[in-house]
Design a protein around this motif. Structure first.
Motif, short mmCIF file in Angstrom:
data_model
loop_
_atom_site.label_atom_id
_atom_site.label_comp_id
_atom_site.label_asym_id
_atom_site.label_seq_id
_atom_site.Cartn_x
_atom_site.Cartn_y
_atom_site.Cartn_z
N LEU A 1 -10.63 38.63 25.07
CA LEU A 1 -10.40 39.41 26.15
C LEU A 1 -8.81 39.50 26.34
CD1 LEU A 1 -11.24 40.18 29.22
CD2 LEU A 1 -11.28 37.69 29.55
N LEU A 2 -8.42 40.63 26.67
CA LEU A 2 -7.00 41.02 27.01
C LEU A 2 -6.74 41.06 28.25
CD1 LEU A 2 -6.59 44.00 24.07
CD2 LEU A 2 -6.24 41.50 23.67
N LEU A 3 -5.65 40.22 28.83
CA LEU A 3 -5.36 40.14 30.03
C LEU A 3 -4.06 40.49 30.27
CD1 LEU A 3 -6.79 36.83 31.28
CD2 LEU A 3 -7.97 39.17 31.51
N ASP A 4 -3.84 41.83 30.95
CA ASP A 4 -2.47 42.22 31.23
C ASP A 4 -1.89 41.89 32.69
OD1 ASP A 4 0.00 43.34 31.15
OD2 ASP A 4 -0.94 45.81 30.91
N GLU A 5 -1.03 40.82 32.79
CA GLU A 5 -0.49 40.39 33.82
C GLU A 5 -1.44 39.99 34.93
OE1 GLU A 5 3.32 41.18 34.86
OE2 GLU A 5 4.04 41.97 32.88
N PRO A 6 -2.30 38.89 34.68
CA PRO A 6 -3.47 38.74 35.67
C PRO A 6 -2.98 38.19 37.06
CG PRO A 6 -3.37 37.27 33.91
CD PRO A 6 -2.61 38.25 33.61
N VAL A 7 -1.77 37.71 37.20
CA VAL A 7 -1.35 37.16 38.54
C VAL A 7 -0.31 37.69 39.15
CG1 VAL A 7 -2.26 34.81 38.07
CG2 VAL A 7 0.11 35.33 37.33
N ALA A 8 0.04 38.99 38.75
CA ALA A 8 1.29 39.75 39.19
C ALA A 8 1.01 39.96 40.48
CB ALA A 8 1.44 40.97 38.48
N GLY A 9 1.98 39.95 41.18
CA GLY A 9 1.80 40.19 43.02
C GLY A 9 0.94 39.19 43.52
N MET A 10 0.51 38.12 42.92
CA MET A 10 -0.34 37.20 43.78
C MET A 10 0.49 36.09 44.57
SD MET A 10 -3.71 36.42 41.43
CE MET A 10 -4.86 38.01 41.26
N THR A 11 -0.21 35.59 45.53
CA THR A 11 0.25 34.45 46.29
C THR A 11 -0.12 33.17 45.43
OG1 THR A 11 -1.87 34.03 47.40
CG2 THR A 11 -0.08 35.63 48.51
N SER A 12 0.47 32.19 45.60
CA SER A 12 0.10 31.14 44.88
C SER A 12 -1.40 30.50 44.76
CB SER A 12 1.04 29.87 45.15
OG SER A 12 1.24 29.76 46.53
N ASP A 13 -1.80 30.62 46.04
CA ASP A 13 -3.35 30.48 46.17
C ASP A 13 -4.25 31.25 45.31
OD1 ASP A 13 -2.78 28.67 48.05
OD2 ASP A 13 -3.48 29.58 49.78
N GLU A 14 -3.81 32.64 45.50
CA GLU A 14 -4.56 33.46 44.51
C GLU A 14 -4.44 33.38 43.18
OE1 GLU A 14 -4.70 37.59 47.50
OE2 GLU A 14 -2.92 37.32 46.23
N SER A 15 -3.19 33.05 42.63
CA SER A 15 -3.05 32.74 41.30
C SER A 15 -3.61 31.70 40.67
CB SER A 15 -1.34 32.93 41.08
OG SER A 15 -0.94 31.69 40.64
N ALA A 16 -3.72 30.40 41.63
CA ALA A 16 -4.53 29.55 41.31
C ALA A 16 -5.94 29.61 41.11
CB ALA A 16 -4.04 28.32 42.26
N ALA A 17 -6.36 30.51 42.07
CA ALA A 17 -7.66 30.77 41.80
C ALA A 17 -8.22 31.59 40.43
CB ALA A 17 -8.17 31.59 43.13
#
Lengths: 534, 296
Positions: free
Chosen positions: A453-469
């Motif tokens: 699986l290749l993930l390109d910047e999966p948490v770019a632009g996320m709030t810290s809650d979203e990025s933890a999820a």
């Protein structure tokens, strides 16, 4: 991933040249802005710029830096964004609601990200275009002389089309073009993006030179090293608000900046061991990979190995070549040299759908889902490669086609549930929040039953809650499915928490490779992220 | 041989008129990204104003009035309709202009009624003969005027502030606006220019050998569309070359209709489209068009 704090560093201002002793020339207060309903980019950002100062605006991808500049320069609307609340004043007059040309004519001129020179116009015509709106028509000749003094190379290249210039020369042309408009405040959006270290240093010097000529500069940068070297003051943006503020020297030493760029605060990797995979998971070997775009080397002799079942991170500052690397792996770009092997198959000569058929699937930096259909339908698209029935039997709804569809729907629902998307499967994608959409994209990639699986910047632009999820979702997916994951990211702290091994790129070259803890303390990596300041 | 040369030269002159109309299309497309199907009715409007006014105010003032009215009508379409919907996609905007075209040409057809308005040109139905080649004087003048206009426009686009602003806005509107270039003004200028060019085209398309101002003139302007497409949508040079090719091909096909009878009658009107399709098969973005480049 700490919550945004506002640590105002109250110490005497380090004076440098004519550093910001003047009146406030640009004042942003409590700015809220976003794109559509799903994405809020700024949540109460404030910025105060004094006449004659160089102010750096730092922050990760998606922190709201570009949105802030767009709001000031009046181009937010052209990107589908709107200002919800807050004020922007230049010399006491509000800029909110004015169009870009009017703002530029008032002396607030922006150099856009990615240079954006007019490639089909000659260098001289580009400069002329910049001067068309200059308030002082007679001053144009003088402005042109100044620009050519600042950038002698533009004189030699005056008659060439701008598209033929190198990246560094284009950046100089873009800055020169903006200077032709006679700015009082110059807004620079990531001027060091994708440039070689030597050129970045040059750009830094030029900014200082421009400032000494009496122009106030707002410098948006991801390259904290360069920005802090030329700026008097700096602010750090984090999920749409200013989390740190102070003089450049203080910020270079501030703990908070080191955290943000090196992720030293997050706990060491605690990823669960991966179980054997259902799909065939193989080793990915990248060997001596190089990619050239025209004269620019995007990747230069890069090698690394992704072990089966491991979580491998590819990190580096903006413009380091991370996305280029991912695009080669998924068959979108051609390699100029080197090889990429997945198991025993060579990927560099395969078309994207062939690569996908080998069990390599990916997500994108900018979400690319179909907004008008349901989550489930988006997921089923990814199962296409696993479906046997053709469109005739599908269209006629033959029993075996219906049975096949039911089976695939079942699996898609399982994967959705795995990523906490169980409630969302029936909803239209466009009604979902940004963070949820990113997880839908991850689910879609998983629905192709990949081995890698290749993930390109999966948490770019996320709030810290979203990025933890998101971090939870990725870890769960890997643990349950036992696949390898290659994640491209420049949010270091996110990567440090979940990766088994980290490869660091800078200007297209590999500068470090190893377990997270070792990479984190590597002096080369510290230099790439923080420069001499660290 | 003599017939061929006569037809070929006649085709070039007709093509010059198409080139003017096509140049209007391209100018608007480059400046605002709109495929302006209203061009045909604006052309008819220009010719109609000239036809109505030349008796009372004289031919040249009537021409000036025709050009001004057409330019104003064109700008009005931009300001009233297109500017508000600029974010809409290409198809929506094109259909909007199609609607304008239907409304305007229906009204003009009603105004013209069963009259055949003469255009009142001083060159009337004179014919020029050089080395055995006979061409209507109006066509020779049209060729001359087209040459001057194309050259003047080329110079203006290349060397004036207006031209530089137009080209920067066409290439990257957002960046141009960041430099203080007012996109709305650039757009209005482009629409005005296209309207004026259409009126000039209308003047010559309704001069001899045509009978006068009839609603058909608006339809004849449609021949400029294959010219634009085959030249490449965003290339002024392409519009000129495309116009000339379409002019020559349609005149040659009409002239040799009897020899080409196995292709059926009226091949002159379909030939431009056949040529267009053939060119697009080999070069999908036209002869001079910029190729679409997409990246992930």
């Amino acid at each position: 991933m700490d919550v945004a704090r506002r640590d105002r560093v109250d110490a005497p201002n380090v004076t440098r040249g004519r550093a910001g002793g003047g009146d406030v020339v640009l004042e942003v207060r409590g700015l809220h802005a976003g794109y559509g309903r799903a994405l809020r980019a700024l949540a109460g950002a404030s910025l105060s710029v004094r006449e004659g100062a160089v102010v750096a605006v730092l922050g990760n991808n998606g922190a709201g830096k570009s949105t802030l500049l767009r709001a000031i320069s009046g181009t937010l609307g052209q990107h589908g964004g709107t200002i919800a609340r807050g004020t922007i004043e230049h010399d006491g007059r509000s800029l909110v609601g004015l169009d870009a040309a009017t703002i530029a004519r008032q002396g607030v001129v922006q150099v856009p990200e990615g240079r954006r020179v007019f490639g089909r116009l000659t260098v001289a015509e580009n400069l002329r275009a910049g001067g068309i709106a200059a308030r002082d028509k007679r001053g144009r000749e003088a402005a042109l002389r100044r620009v050519l003094e600042l950038f002698p190379v533009l004189r030699d290249r005056a008659r060439q089309r701008a598209a033929l210039l190198s990246g560094g020369e284009q950046q100089m042309l873009a800055i020169g073009r903006a200077l032709m408009a006679g700015p009082r405040v110059l807004l620079l959006d990531e001027p060091s993006l994708g440039l070689a270290p030597k050129v970045v240093a040059q750009v830094g010097e030029v900014i200082g030179e421009i400032n000494r000529g009496g122009v106030t500069v707002v410098l948006v940068e991801q390259n904290a090293a360069m920005a802090l070297a030329v700026a008097d003051r700096a602010v750090v943006l984090e999920v749409g608000t200013v989390s740190l503020e102070g003089s450049a020297a203080e910020l270079a030493d501030a703990e908070g900046v080191r955290d943000r760029y090196l992720g030293t605060r997050s706990p060491p990797a605690t990823a669960p061991p991966a179980p054997p995979a259902a799909t065939q998971v193989q080793e990915l070997t990248v060997d001596g990979l190089s990619v050239n775009f025209g004269g620019i080397k995007a990747l230069d002799d890069v090698s690394f190995v992704v072990q089966p079942g491991s979580m491998h991170a590819l990190i580096g500052p903006n413009g380091a070549g991370k996305s280029t690397c991912l695009n080669v792996l998924s068959g979108v770009y051609r390699a100029s040299a080197g090889s990429v092997r997945y198991g025993h198959r060579e990927l560099t000569r395969l078309r994207p759908h062939r690569v996908a058929a080998l069990g390599v699937s990916r997500t994108f930096q900018n979400i690319s889902l179909s907004p008008g259909v349901t989550v489930l339908d988006n997921l089923l698209v990814a199962r296409h490669r696993l479906m046997r029935e053709g469109f005739v039997s599908g269209g006629l709804r033959l029993p075996r086609a219906r049975r096949e569809r039911a089976a695939h729907e079942q699996r898609a629902r399982e994967i959705a549930a795995l990523l906490d998307l169980g409630d969302a499967v029936g909803r239209l994608v466009r009604t979902l929040s940004y963070g949820t959409r990113k997880r839908v994209e991850l689910a879609r990639a998983l629905c192709a039953e990949p081995g890698l699986l290749l993930l390109d910047e999966p948490v770019a632009g996320m709030t810290s809650d979203e990025s933890a999820a998101m971090a939870r979702a990725i870890a769960t997916a890997r643990a349950e499915l036992g696949i390898s994951v290659l994640v491209v990211e420049h949010d270091m702290s996110f990567v440090m928490g979940i990766a088994d091994r980290v490869t660091v790129l800078d200007f297209g070259r590999r500068i470090a490779d190893g377990p997270p803890a070792a990479v984190q303390s590597d002096p080369e990596v510290v230099r790439a992220y923080l420069g001499g300041a660290a | 041989m003599n017939q061929f040369v006569t037809l070929f030269v006649g085709g070039l002159f007709l093509g010059a008129i198409y080139a003017l109309v096509a140049l209007g299309f391209v100018t608007i497309f480059r400046a605002t990204g709109v495929i302006n199907f209203a061009q045909g009715s604006v052309l008819l409007l220009g010719a109609y104003v000239i036809g109505r006014l030349h008796d009372s105010i004289g031919f040249w003032p009537a021409v000036a009035a025709g050009i001004l009215v057409a330019a104003a009508a064109s700008v009005l379409v931009d300001v009233v309709l297109i500017r508000r919907a600029r974010a809409a996609d290409l198809g929506t905007l094109a259909i909007l202009t199609l609607g304008v075209n239907i409304l305007l040409s229906t009204e003009l057809t009603r105004q013209i009624g069963t009259d055949v308005l003469s255009i009142g040109a001083p060159w009337g139905s004179d014919v020029v003969e050089v080395a055995g080649i006979r061409v209507p004087a109006s066509r020779v003048i049209a060729g001359g005027v087209a040459l001057v206009l194309v050259a003047a426009l080329g110079v203006a686009v290349k060397f004036t502030d207006w031209g530089v602003a137009m080209r920067s806005a066409a290439e990257d509107g957002e960046t141009a606006s960041l430099m203080g270039i007012r996109l709305n003004r650039v757009a209005a200028g482009a629409w005005a220019l296209a309207g004026g060019l259409a009126a000039v085209g209308g003047l010559f398309l309704t001069s001899f050998p045509a009978a006068g101002v009839t609603p058909d003139a608006g339809l004849v302007a449609l021949a400029a569309i294959p010219a634009v497409v085959l030249g490449g949508f965003d290339s002024p040079a392409g519009a000129v070359v495309g116009g000339l090719i379409i002019g020559v091909v349609s005149v040659l096909c009409a002239g040799y209709q009897d020899e080409l009878s196995f292709l059926g009658r009226g091949i002159g009107t379909t030939a431009p489209y056949v040529v267009m399709l053939l060119v697009l098969l080999v070069r999908p973005s036209g002869l001079f068009g910029t190729r679409e480049v997409t990246r992930v």
